[in-house]
Write a protein that holds these residues in place. Structure first.
Motif, PDB file in Angstrom:
ATOM      1  N   SER A  56     -22.722  -4.647  55.053  1.00 10.04           N
ATOM      2  CA  SER A  56     -24.126  -5.057  55.082  1.00 10.04           C
ATOM      3  C   SER A  56     -24.939  -4.378  53.985  1.00 10.04           C
ATOM      4  O   SER A  56     -25.945  -4.934  53.529  1.00 10.04           O
ATOM      5  CB  SER A  56     -24.736  -4.726  56.451  1.00 10.04           C
ATOM      6  OG  SER A  56     -24.616  -3.324  56.725  1.00 10.04           O
ATOM      7  N   ASN A  57     -24.503  -3.179  53.561  1.00  4.59           N
ATOM      8  CA  ASN A  57     -25.240  -2.453  52.522  1.00  4.59           C
ATOM      9  C   ASN A  57     -24.348  -1.374  51.908  1.00  4.59           C
ATOM     10  O   ASN A  57     -23.192  -1.190  52.329  1.00  4.59           O
ATOM     11  CB  ASN A  57     -26.519  -1.834  53.095  1.00  4.59           C
ATOM     12  CG  ASN A  57     -26.243  -0.993  54.353  1.00  4.59           C
ATOM     13  OD1 ASN A  57     -25.232  -0.297  54.439  1.00  4.59           O
ATOM     14  ND2 ASN A  57     -27.148  -1.080  55.320  1.00  4.59           N
ATOM     15  N   ARG A  58     -24.887  -0.655  50.930  1.00 10.02           N
ATOM     16  CA  ARG A  58     -24.136   0.390  50.242  1.00 10.02           C
ATOM     17  C   ARG A  58     -23.717   1.494  51.203  1.00 10.02           C
ATOM     18  O   ARG A  58     -22.617   2.047  51.085  1.00 10.02           O
ATOM     19  CB  ARG A  58     -24.989   0.973  49.114  1.00 10.02           C
ATOM     20  CG  ARG A  58     -24.358   2.163  48.390  1.00 10.02           C
ATOM     21  CD  ARG A  58     -25.316   2.745  47.369  1.00 10.02           C
ATOM     22  NE  ARG A  58     -24.746   3.894  46.690  1.00 10.02           N
ATOM     23  CZ  ARG A  58     -24.806   5.140  47.146  1.00 10.02           C
ATOM     24  NH1 ARG A  58     -25.404   5.388  48.316  1.00 10.02           N
ATOM     25  NH2 ARG A  58     -24.271   6.131  46.440  1.00 10.02           N
ATOM     26  N   GLU A  59     -24.587   1.850  52.151  1.00 12.64           N
ATOM     27  CA  GLU A  59     -24.277   2.910  53.102  1.00 12.64           C
ATOM     28  C   GLU A  59     -23.024   2.599  53.904  1.00 12.64           C
ATOM     29  O   GLU A  59     -22.204   3.476  54.184  1.00 12.64           O
ATOM     30  CB  GLU A  59     -25.469   3.123  54.036  1.00 12.64           C
ATOM     31  CG  GLU A  59     -25.342   4.312  54.960  1.00 12.64           C
ATOM     32  CD  GLU A  59     -25.713   5.629  54.297  1.00 12.64           C
ATOM     33  OE1 GLU A  59     -25.684   6.651  54.990  1.00 12.64           O
ATOM     34  OE2 GLU A  59     -26.018   5.620  53.088  1.00 12.64           O
ATOM     35  N   ALA A  60     -22.867   1.320  54.263  1.00 11.51           N
ATOM     36  CA  ALA A  60     -21.687   0.919  55.029  1.00 11.51           C
ATOM     37  C   ALA A  60     -20.421   1.068  54.185  1.00 11.51           C
ATOM     38  O   ALA A  60     -19.373   1.486  54.685  1.00 11.51           O
ATOM     39  CB  ALA A  60     -21.841  -0.519  55.506  1.00 11.51           C
ATOM     40  N   LEU A  61     -20.521   0.741  52.895  1.00 10.73           N
ATOM     41  CA  LEU A  61     -19.373   0.925  51.999  1.00 10.73           C
ATOM     42  C   LEU A  61     -19.049   2.401  51.848  1.00 10.73           C
ATOM     43  O   LEU A  61     -17.875   2.790  51.888  1.00 10.73           O
ATOM     44  CB  LEU A  61     -19.672   0.308  50.630  1.00 10.73           C
ATOM     45  CG  LEU A  61     -18.642   0.616  49.530  1.00 10.73           C
ATOM     46  CD1 LEU A  61     -17.260   0.099  49.911  1.00 10.73           C
ATOM     47  CD2 LEU A  61     -19.104   0.028  48.195  1.00 10.73           C
ATOM     48  N   LEU A  62     -20.073   3.232  51.667  1.00  8.32           N
ATOM     49  CA  LEU A  62     -19.843   4.664  51.514  1.00  8.32           C
ATOM     50  C   LEU A  62     -19.163   5.231  52.752  1.00  8.32           C
ATOM     51  O   LEU A  62     -18.221   6.029  52.650  1.00  8.32           O
ATOM     52  CB  LEU A  62     -21.171   5.375  51.260  1.00  8.32           C
ATOM     53  CG  LEU A  62     -21.098   6.900  51.118  1.00  8.32           C
ATOM     54  CD1 LEU A  62     -20.176   7.305  49.974  1.00  8.32           C
ATOM     55  CD2 LEU A  62     -22.493   7.477  50.915  1.00  8.32           C
TER      56      LEU A  62
END
Length: 226
Positions: A56-62
């Motif tokens: 959903s966003n960069r935080e989820a990828l991180l």
């Protein structure tokens, strides 16, 4: 080709784990700032649609990348070491492998530098705790008492952290990994961080032979250069 078709093709070509691995590679090369959607998509040769299919966003990828890092650093490597039946040889292997991996060093450095982020700090703390606990288990396996094994585990992990610090702050002082000097240093660590018979005494708070090992190594190096 339509955007929908691009998204479908990207989805079938790349998994969430592929994105997470690319994020870890970027962290090793550029630090946390390297975890950016558009540059990663270009690196992977896909559209951003592939990213948004999984995250959903960069935080989820991180977070997914950190979970993958935790597994790589505490799961599979230690599982392979568990197959080593000689406890002393197992310790030598972990000392060598942990202190020779440049990629491991770069990722840990980047994550430690960004540990003001609560998400990253939680993973760094958990990985470090697991590593120290594993080292303690390995030192107990060679015959140390639990308390003494804990001391040796903290010492060995401190050496690893010190190595990272020198590589980051004084890279010119660190021998190249392909050099004879580096091989000699790792051999010294394998000797200095393995307990001798005196260390089996639970009353000893620190390795008694490390200073002697260092003196002997320095003397040998001096003789070689003269």
């Amino acid at each position: 080709m339509s955007a929908t078709r691009d998204t479908i093709n990207d989805k079938t070509r790349l998994s969430a784990d592929a994105w997470a691995q690319a994020a870890l590679d970027a962290i090793a090369d550029q630090g946390i700032a390297g975890v950016a959607v558009e540059p990663l998509a270009r690196r992977l040769g896909v559209t951003k649609g592939s990213f948004y299919w999984h995250f959903s966003n960069r935080e989820a990828l991180l977070k997914r990348a950190l979970e993958r890092w935790e597994e790589q650093e505490t799961g599979v490597p230690f599982q392979s070491l568990e197959n080593e039946t000689d406890p002393r040889r197992r310790l030598q292997r972990v000392i060598r492998e942990v202190n020779t991996s440049l990629r491991t060093s770069r990722i840990y450095q980047a994550l430690s530098a960004a540990a003001d982020d609560p998400l990253i700090a939680a993973f760094v703390t958990r990985v470090s705790t697991r590593r120290i606990e594993t080292l303690r288990h390995y030192y107990e396996a060679v015959g140390l008492s639990p308390d003494n094994a804990s001391r040796w585990a903290r010492l060995t992990y401190s050496v690893f952290l010190g190595t990272l610090q020198i590589r980051r702050d004084m890279p010119a002082e660190w021998p190249h990994t392909d050099s004879t000097e580096f091989s000699q240093y790792i051999a010294f660590l394998e000797q200095a961080l393995l307990p001798d018979d005196d260390a089996m005494n639970p009353d000893l708070a620190a390795p008694a032979h490390t200073g002697a090992a260092l003196t002997g190594t320095l003397a040998a190096n001096t003789a070689t250069k003269s």
